[in-house]
Scaffold this motif. Structure first.
Motif, mmCIF file in Angstrom:
data_model
loop_
_atom_site.group_PDB
_atom_site.id
_atom_site.type_symbol
_atom_site.label_atom_id
_atom_site.label_comp_id
_atom_site.label_asym_id
_atom_site.label_seq_id
_atom_site.Cartn_x
_atom_site.Cartn_y
_atom_site.Cartn_z
ATOM 1 N N LYS A 157 55.163 13.754 40.553
ATOM 2 C CA LYS A 157 54.912 15.033 41.233
ATOM 3 C C LYS A 157 54.590 16.143 40.228
ATOM 4 O O LYS A 157 53.681 16.940 40.442
ATOM 5 N N ASP A 158 55.346 16.180 39.141
ATOM 6 C CA ASP A 158 55.113 17.212 38.126
ATOM 7 C C ASP A 158 53.728 17.073 37.505
ATOM 8 O O ASP A 158 53.027 18.068 37.270
ATOM 9 N N GLN A 159 53.334 15.833 37.220
ATOM 10 C CA GLN A 159 52.002 15.611 36.652
ATOM 11 C C GLN A 159 50.915 16.033 37.633
ATOM 12 O O GLN A 159 49.896 16.614 37.242
ATOM 13 N N ALA A 160 51.140 15.730 38.913
ATOM 14 C CA ALA A 160 50.144 16.110 39.917
ATOM 15 C C ALA A 160 50.023 17.627 40.007
ATOM 16 O O ALA A 160 48.915 18.171 40.107
ATOM 17 N N ARG A 161 51.138 18.333 39.980
ATOM 18 C CA ARG A 161 51.095 19.791 40.033
ATOM 19 C C ARG A 161 50.393 20.366 38.804
ATOM 20 O O ARG A 161 49.624 21.323 38.898
ATOM 21 N N SER A 162 50.679 19.773 37.630
ATOM 22 C CA SER A 162 50.039 20.265 36.411
ATOM 23 C C SER A 162 48.525 20.080 36.471
ATOM 24 O O SER A 162 47.759 20.969 36.095
ATOM 25 N N LYS A 163 48.097 18.916 36.966
ATOM 26 C CA LYS A 163 46.662 18.674 37.071
ATOM 27 C C LYS A 163 46.025 19.592 38.102
ATOM 28 O O LYS A 163 44.896 20.056 37.929
ATOM 29 N N ALA A 164 46.762 19.865 39.182
ATOM 30 C CA ALA A 164 46.224 20.766 40.203
ATOM 31 C C ALA A 164 46.007 22.161 39.633
ATOM 32 O O ALA A 164 44.980 22.801 39.867
ATOM 33 N N LYS A 165 46.999 22.625 38.865
ATOM 34 C CA LYS A 165 46.869 23.946 38.260
ATOM 35 C C LYS A 165 45.725 23.980 37.241
ATOM 36 O O LYS A 165 44.994 24.973 37.138
ATOM 37 N N ALA A 166 45.561 22.890 36.475
ATOM 38 C CA ALA A 166 44.470 22.832 35.499
ATOM 39 C C ALA A 166 43.109 22.879 36.195
ATOM 40 O O ALA A 166 42.175 23.539 35.733
ATOM 41 N N ILE A 167 43.005 22.173 37.322
ATOM 42 C CA ILE A 167 41.741 22.165 38.070
ATOM 43 C C ILE A 167 41.456 23.566 38.627
ATOM 44 O O ILE A 167 40.321 24.052 38.591
ATOM 45 N N GLU A 168 42.508 24.216 39.151
ATOM 46 C CA GLU A 168 42.314 25.568 39.670
ATOM 47 C C GLU A 168 41.857 26.531 38.581
ATOM 48 O O GLU A 168 40.960 27.349 38.778
ATOM 49 N N LYS A 169 42.504 26.413 37.418
ATOM 50 C CA LYS A 169 42.146 27.306 36.309
ATOM 51 C C LYS A 169 40.703 27.082 35.875
ATOM 52 O O LYS A 169 39.945 28.028 35.627
ATOM 53 N N LYS A 170 40.293 25.816 35.806
ATOM 54 C CA LYS A 170 38.921 25.507 35.404
ATOM 55 C C LYS A 170 37.926 26.029 36.434
ATOM 56 O O LYS A 170 36.850 26.538 36.096
ATOM 57 N N LYS A 171 38.282 25.910 37.729
ATOM 58 C CA LYS A 171 37.396 26.395 38.780
ATOM 59 C C LYS A 171 37.223 27.912 38.688
ATOM 60 O O LYS A 171 36.120 28.431 38.831
ATOM 61 N N ARG A 172 38.323 28.619 38.453
ATOM 62 C CA ARG A 172 38.243 30.080 38.358
ATOM 63 C C ARG A 172 37.416 30.506 37.155
ATOM 64 O O ARG A 172 36.610 31.431 37.226
ATOM 65 N N GLU A 173 37.618 29.838 36.007
ATOM 66 C CA GLU A 173 36.843 30.174 34.820
ATOM 67 C C GLU A 173 35.356 29.930 35.051
ATOM 68 O O GLU A 173 34.497 30.716 34.642
ATOM 69 N N HIS A 174 35.067 28.806 35.733
ATOM 70 C CA HIS A 174 33.663 28.498 36.015
ATOM 71 C C HIS A 174 33.058 29.539 36.949
ATOM 72 O O HIS A 174 31.912 29.970 36.768
ATOM 73 N N LYS A 175 33.844 29.961 37.946
ATOM 74 C CA LYS A 175 33.331 30.941 38.895
ATOM 75 C C LYS A 175 33.128 32.294 38.233
ATOM 76 O O LYS A 175 32.112 32.974 38.454
ATOM 77 N N LEU A 176 34.088 32.723 37.408
ATOM 78 C CA LEU A 176 33.962 33.996 36.719
ATOM 79 C C LEU A 176 32.775 33.989 35.762
ATOM 80 O O LEU A 176 32.066 34.974 35.605
ATOM 81 N N GLY A 177 32.552 32.845 35.108
ATOM 82 C CA GLY A 177 31.402 32.742 34.207
ATOM 83 C C GLY A 177 30.092 32.882 34.955
ATOM 84 O O GLY A 177 29.156 33.530 34.499
ATOM 85 N N GLY A 178 30.026 32.294 36.173
ATOM 86 C CA GLY A 178 28.812 32.420 36.980
ATOM 87 C C GLY A 178 28.573 33.842 37.437
ATOM 88 O O GLY A 178 27.452 34.340 37.468
ATOM 89 N N MET A 179 29.669 34.559 37.759
ATOM 90 C CA MET A 179 29.551 35.956 38.199
ATOM 91 C C MET A 179 29.048 36.848 37.084
ATOM 92 O O MET A 179 28.238 37.741 37.284
ATOM 93 N N GLU A 180 29.515 36.610 35.847
ATOM 94 C CA GLU A 180 29.053 37.418 34.726
ATOM 95 C C GLU A 180 27.564 37.195 34.481
ATOM 96 O O GLU A 180 26.812 38.110 34.175
ATOM 97 N N GLY A 181 27.082 35.934 34.664
ATOM 98 C CA GLY A 181 25.650 35.656 34.462
ATOM 99 C C GLY A 181 24.789 36.376 35.481
ATOM 100 O O GLY A 181 23.763 36.933 35.166
ATOM 101 N N VAL A 182 25.266 36.405 36.748
ATOM 102 C CA VAL A 182 24.497 37.093 37.789
ATOM 103 C C VAL A 182 24.455 38.588 37.531
ATOM 104 O O VAL A 182 23.449 39.247 37.655
ATOM 105 N N GLY A 183 25.572 39.149 37.096
ATOM 106 C CA GLY A 183 25.615 40.595 36.827
ATOM 107 C C GLY A 183 24.681 40.974 35.706
ATOM 108 O O GLY A 183 23.969 41.963 35.767
#
Length: 524
Positions: A157-183
């Motif tokens: 369970k702990d490993q699954a939560r850690s991976k979930a948080k890592a995926i969320e963090k990567k998704k947010r970074e990717h989204k923020l990077g795309g927003m900066e390019g559009v701006g």
């Protein structure tokens, strides 16, 4: 004495329970029990036994029931009566009554209890309390195995939560990077600060850049932050909720407690296999039994130890063990009769006759010497436990503290189990080490890796809905230690004939048999 069978019948002859201890056909036992009901129904006197040509019935009325045993005529009548009395005591103990319904509801429990009293037709010399202990079947090894299983589930369970948080963090970074390019592309030569100011403060420009506006459509019911539709509802804060959803999406069922209450890789050291070529195992171990109060008063401290050897080859069966013994008071020692006491006076455990071998085989461990220490000296206790429950409004606040008393004993893999029969999980406000609540067993398990001179004290504090002070007792403790109370050491093992050294493997440990802390005013 041979007990053929034991049974419980009603006054009309109906058989409620029947247990055969010797091999016999069903038609025969039914005939014997039917014969008993006919014989006892004719007599008007209160008998305790009835003898026939082939068997003897020994019985005892128990309100509306008969408890009887069927033996051969040559059996000892005194032992038969003793067996019958013990079996009669088992019925109210296990059936919680003496009616037909009570016996019928607890048939199997009664049969298991009968088996502890009679084995293969012969009576076991056990007491009622011993029978109750044996049938409880409380296994320390089973508890350890369940703990290991819980540990694996929680680790997944702990490993699954850690991976979930890592995926969320990567998704947010990717989204923020795309927003900066559009701006940067939409605003031409303006700087990043100008883009942020224009985007949020100038409605006109905001309308010309729809990518920066939030979609007014409602958010989906479940957003796992993965997949193509994850961005439909905009950015969502709150990592913990999404991580839990991700764990559920993986199909991991949360049937275990929130965390493993005994999350220790090895709470009890496992036996290691002998090294290649080593054919001799020497075991020098002790068991510790402590009963004390939460105020530090010691009712009993008992240490039992011994040295055993296991010979896996006849070549090492004629040996002598050299130690730093013998042990002196307050230790009481007993030796294997075949050993030479004069040699033991010099610390040598050897046979009286050097040519006689010790038993060979893994199942034939031979105990050479045993020792025992009994005292109530508080200074010899490894550490004390102070459990102090208090009431604050509608909550109970419990403070638990350990303090090392005997610095000579280094305790490892310490687990302090505090009862907590609460429907709601307690809130652990502070802890030195680890503490977890095991909901199934209603216990808070406090784990400390090691208690020694560098880590001689620690505290745990938790709160639960208001409960009685006695609910948090008794506190149970388990640990292991490489240090023995007796300080006995095995120097070497030699051949008894020529004194040539023999290679051996040594096991030496102090383990807890029972370490219990009672509340104030401990009952005697």
């Amino acid at each position: 004495m041979v007990v053929l069978a034991a049974a419980v019948t009603n006054k009309s002859g109906k058989v409620l329970v029947s247990r055969q201890f010797m091999e016999m056909k069903r038609i025969r036992i039914e005939g014997l029990l039917a014969g008993f009901s006919k014989i006892v129904g004719k007599g008007k006197k209160k008998h305790t036994l009835i003898e026939t040509n082939g068997v003897r019935y020994v019985y005892q009325p128990l309100e509306g029931l008969y408890v009887l045993i069927i033996t051969n005529p040559q059996s000892n009548i005194m032992e038969d009566l003793d067996t019958l009395r013990l079996l009669s005591k088992l019925i109210p103990q296990y059936c919680e009554g003496t009616t037909e319904e009570d016996v019928s509801d607890r048939t199997f429990e009664l049969i298991f209890a009968f088996d502890e009293v009679v084995t293969n037709g012969f009576k076991e010399y056990v007491t009622l309390q011993q029978v109750k202990t044996y049938t409880t079947m409380d296994s320390h090894e089973e508890r350890i195995q369940n703990i290991i299983i819980h540990s694996k589930v929680n680790e997944a369970k702990d490993q699954a939560r850690s991976k979930a948080k890592a995926i969320e963090k990567k998704k947010r970074e990717h989204k923020l990077g795309g927003m900066e390019g559009v701006g940067g592309g939409g605003m031409g030569g303006f700087g990043s600060n100008q883009v942020e100011t224009t985007t949020y403060n100038n409605p006109g420009i905001s309308n010309r850049i729809p990518e920066f506006t939030r979609d007014p459509s409602p958010e989906p019911e479940k957003d796992l932050r993965i997949g193509a539709g994850a961005n439909a509802g905009g950015m969502v804060l709150g990592e913990a909720a999404n991580a839990d959803d991700f764990v559920k999406a993986l199909g991991i069922k949360d049937t275990a407690p929130e965390r493993n209450p005994f999350e220790i890789k090895k709470s009890v050291p496992q036996e290691e296999e002998l090294k290649d070529g080593v054919m001799l195992l020497v075991d020098s171990s002790e068991q510790l039994n402590v009963e004390m109060g939460s105020d530090g008063s010691v009712k009993r401290l008992e240490v039992k130890g011994g040295i055993k050897i296991t010979c896996y080859s006849p070549d090492v069966s004629r040996v002598a063990v050299l130690t730093n013994g013998p042990l002196k008071k307050p230790f009481m020692t007993r030796m294997q009769p075949r050993l030479d006491k004069k040699k033991w006076a010099k610390g040598v455990l050897g046979a009286k006759h050097a040519d006689k071998p010790f038993p060979t085989g893994s199942a034939d461990a031979l105990t050479l010497v045993t020792w025992k220490l009994s005292t109530d000296n508080e200074d010899l206790v490894p550490f004390t436990i102070n459990c102090w429950p208090t009431t604050e409004g509608s909550m109970s606040v419990v403070s638990v503290e350990f303090e090392q008393m005997n610095e000579a004993i280094d305790c490892k893999h310490v687990t302090i189990s505090i009862p907590c029969p609460s429907k709601k999980a307690p809130e652990i406000t502070s802890v030195d080490g680890k503490a977890d609540f095991m909901s199934r067993d209603k216990v808070i398990a406090w784990q400390i890796d090691e208690i020694n001179s560098d880590n001689g004290s620690g505290t745990l504090e938790f709160t639960v809905p208001k409960m009685e002070t006695s609910s948090f007792f008794p506190v149970e403790v388990t640990f292991t230690s490489p240090t023995l109370y007796s300080k006995i050491k095995v120097k070497k093992v030699v051949q008894a004939a020529d004194g040539k050294e023999v290679e051996y493997k040594l096991k030496s440990a102090l383990v807890t048999s029972k370490y219990t802390v009672y509340g104030e005013g401990m009952d005697d």
